[in-house]
Every structure is written in C-alpha cells, then in structure tokens.
Design an enzyme around this catalytic site. Structure first.
Site, PDB file in Angstrom:
ATOM      1  N   ASN A   1       1.014   5.499   5.543  1.00 17.21           N
ATOM      2  CA  ASN A   1       1.514   6.236   7.015  1.00 17.21           C
ATOM      3  C   ASN A   1      -0.034   7.015   7.697  1.00 17.21           C
ATOM      4  O   ASN A   1       0.173   7.477   8.650  1.00 17.21           O
ATOM      5  CB  ASN A   1       2.618   6.952   6.934  1.00 17.21           C
TER       6      ASN A   1
ATOM      7  N   GLY B   1      -4.250   8.415   6.844  1.00 18.97           N
ATOM      8  CA  GLY B   1      -5.266   8.455   6.042  1.00 18.97           C
ATOM      9  C   GLY B   1      -5.849   7.387   5.636  1.00 18.97           C
ATOM     10  O   GLY B   1      -5.939   6.158   6.250  1.00 18.97           O
TER      11      GLY B   1
ATOM     12  N   TYR C   1      -4.973  18.457 -10.946  1.00 15.64           N
ATOM     13  CA  TYR C   1      -5.474  17.275 -10.197  1.00 15.64           C
ATOM     14  C   TYR C   1      -6.394  16.425 -10.988  1.00 15.64           C
ATOM     15  O   TYR C   1      -6.411  15.201 -10.995  1.00 15.64           O
ATOM     16  CB  TYR C   1      -6.056  17.820  -9.009  1.00 15.64           C
TER      17      TYR C   1
ATOM     18  N   ILE D   1       1.033  -1.087   0.005  1.00 16.74           N
ATOM     19  CA  ILE D   1       0.010   0.123  -0.119  1.00 16.74           C
ATOM     20  C   ILE D   1       0.798   1.222   0.002  1.00 16.74           C
ATOM     21  O   ILE D   1       1.857   1.190   1.035  1.00 16.74           O
ATOM     22  CB  ILE D   1      -0.834  -0.128   1.360  1.00 16.74           C
ATOM     23  N   THR D   2       0.911   1.881  -0.722  1.00 16.20           N
ATOM     24  CA  THR D   2       1.468   3.282  -1.182  1.00 16.20           C
ATOM     25  C   THR D   2       0.877   4.511   0.062  1.00 16.20           C
ATOM     26  O   THR D   2      -0.290   4.495  -0.027  1.00 16.20           O
ATOM     27  CB  THR D   2       1.590   3.891  -2.421  1.00 16.20           C
ATOM     28  N   GLY D   3       1.792   5.121   0.416  1.00 20.31           N
ATOM     29  CA  GLY D   3       1.128   6.119   1.390  1.00 20.31           C
ATOM     30  C   GLY D   3       0.302   5.804   2.504  1.00 20.31           C
ATOM     31  O   GLY D   3      -0.640   6.368   2.737  1.00 20.31           O
TER      32      GLY D   3
END
Length: 357
Positions: free
Chosen positions: A71, A73, A225, A67-69
């Site tokens: 750390n 949320g 975005y 899973i990226t990111g």
C-alpha cells in the site's frame, strides 16, 4: 555410496546454531557443486538492468503475484511495475482502507483494468490472520508465480505481536516465514516461480540471540531489527537449499528460486519510528545520514525487488543476496557461514561480488 550421500544430506539438514552470535554448520561445497551447479555458479550479467534501474520489456500475462505491504513505499512501486507488465497483483495489507486507496493509485499509475489489482487483508503480526489469508489464496487462486515478502517494521518501540513475539522479529521474519510455507505448495505447482525476500544491510548489525529471541532481557530496537533482517537471509538461504532438492537426494529442483535483497537507503514510511523514544544515537545517525546523503525514492528502491522478480537471467539463480551500491569487499559472517552474498560493482549495477563467495 548411498550411505555416504545420506550422511551428507543429514549434515545439510542439521543447521546448528551456537551461542548468542550464531554460527551455521557449513554445507559441503563439493556436494553442492556436484549435484547443484546452479547454486554455486557465477551469476550471469545483469542484462535486464541499466545502472540501478530495471530496463527490460518482460511481460507477465497470466501470472499471479503477491506483494505484502504494497500500500506504500517500495511495495507500492513494485506493484505498479508488475501490473504494467500485465501480471495480476494481489496487494496484501493490514489496513483495508489504505490498501483500497493504494489500489486506486496503482490502477491510475499503471493504467490497467480494475481486476489486475486485488486487495486482500493480511496482518503479519497475527498468525491467525496469516493462516486465514493463506487459506483464502489457496482456495481461490489457481497459481502463484511470484511472492514478494516486502512488508516490514523498523526501530519500533518495544512491543509484542498477537502471538507474543517481539514485534520486529515477529513481523519481519516469523510472519513471512509462516506465510511462505503455507503458500509453498501453490508456488511449487506454478513453477517456474520466484520468492523474493526483502532484507536489509542492517543484517550486518544483527546476531541471532537464541537465548533471548524476543529481546525481552534488554530491548534494543536496532539489534532487534538487525536480528530480524539476518533471519530473513538465513531463511532465504535454507529454503533455497530445500527447494533445490539436495536434502532429499533427488537432486531435481522444484523450479522455485528464492533470493533476498537490500533495496538501499530509501525514503519510505519504514522510518516512521525514528522520532519514538529509545536508541537515541542510532536514530540520530540514521536521521543525519538521510539528511546528508542522497536517499533513493521509493520507486528507485523498488528496482532490486523488481529485478529479482522478473529478470530472465535470474531464472535459475537462487540462494543469493542482492544489493545495489558500491562494491562491498568486507567478508561478512553470512559469507563465512555459507550464506552466499552478492553485492554490486562500483557502477551500481546488479552484479555479483564474487569476493564474498
């Protein structure tokens, strides 16, 4: 007969983008229906969910997840859930200190052994970091069952990645594009396996500006975005087709599914740039929406990713876009361009919106 099939396959490969507002050359629906019934089939009922929460006892012993990111949320709570299901979860994060803190919290929440959560360094704004991470994974891991491309940035000030790409397009799309392809062989040999790509409803406000992908002529944070999130879904759709084998006339899938998700309006660190200069009206709208509407917690927002990662009924479902909200009857450009979408019924469960297909 062979020449006819080869001509159709070549047409499928040659996805054509035109002008600033992209257009995609449609794939022959009859071709896919005949040789790839899974892609065109009606989605099964979401038996693994109750409302907008995943409710099933699926366990993942012996499975490896990246899973990226993760750390903070949505990624953090996705990791907690999958570790509880006995998977080994690799959290790929840019900040090593924050990643270690997240690991300790995940272990505390999941009440799992230390070895179930592994911290790896990954900076999606650096191709060198991505290559180093992928090389490490390919050399040390025997399998990769689930890849969740979760990390992202939103409405950040104008900037460039290490390799010179606009930050949002570089991190949200190009970084994950490279990472996925570098890990694809490992994912294939681990089949049945899944790739989950976090997109956003923001894709509806984006267009592929091939004259200026870096948004250098007139930078607009919201447009950049939207473009990056649109690119996520287009990548998901195209990769799913490739993995199904229809391009190579084998008509035998690899056993790897690829689906994209919109987690909903979620309170996370993703909105940390709302107070930065630029896009005053759009950022004000987002702030008001967050204030007036009931935004989800990060744990709630993680449910769509978790559902796509573990739901047994999605074992053969690929090339889809999932969201949890009220039914969306608007036929978007994505649907018109043969990128299959599914949203949800009015009760907020994970069900397809067949009007979009």
């Amino acid at each position: 007969m062979f020449h006819k099939l080869w001509k159709t396959a070549k047409e499928n490969i040659n996805i054509v983008f035109k002008s600033k507002a992209y257009s995609v050359k449609p794939v022959s629906a009859s071709f896919i229906c005949k040789y790839n019934k899974t892609t065109m089939s009606k989605l099964p009922k979401p038996v693994s969910a109750e409302g907008s929460w995943v409710k099933c006892d699926v366990k993942l012993p012996g499975k490896t997840v990246i899973i990226t990111g993760a750390n903070t949320g949505i990624g953090f709570w996705t990791a907690v859930d999958l570790v509880k299901r006995e998977a080994k979860v690799i959290i790929a994060c840019r900040n090593a200190e924050k990643a270690q803190e997240a690991k300790d919290k995940i272990i505390e929440e999941a009440k799992c052994p230390d070895e179930k959560v592994v911290v790896k360094s990954l900076d999606l704004s650096s191709f060198a970091s991505i290559r180093q991470f992928a090389e490490d994974i390919n050399n040390t891991e025997e399998r990769l069952d689930i890849l969740i491309n979760n990390a992202g940035v939103m409405l950040c000030p104008e900037g460039k990645t290490e390799d010179g790409f606009e930050t949002q397009f570089g991190v949200n799309h190009l970084g994950h594009f490279l990472l996925t392809n570098l890990l694809l062989d490992l994912i294939k040999i681990s089949a049945p396996s899944r790739i989950v790509v976090l997109s956003s409803l923001g894709h509806k406000f984006g267009s592929m500006n091939f004259d200026d992908l870096n948004s250098s002529k007139n930078y607009d944070a919201w447009a950049a975005y939207g473009q990056s999130k649109l690119a996520n879904i287009l990548f998901c759709r195209h990769l799913a087709k490739q993995l199904e084998g229809i391009f190579y006339l084998s008509f035998v899938g690899t056993g790897v599914t690829v689906n994209s998700v919109h987690p909903g309006s979620v309170k996370t660190d993703l909105q940390r740039h709302l107070d930065s200069p630029g896009n005053f009206f759009m950022k004000t709208f987002v702030k008001l929406h967050r204030l007036i509407m009931s935004w989800k917690t990060a744990e709630h927002g993680a449910q769509t990713s978790i559902y796509c990662a573990i739901a047994p009924e999605l074992a053969d479902v690929t090339a889809r876009y999932f969201r949890v909200s009220k039914r969306d009857s608007h036929q978007t450009r994505l649907a018109d361009s043969d990128v299959f979408l599914c949203s949800t019924a009015s009760d907020g469960v994970f069900t397809p919106d067949n009007d979009l297909l």
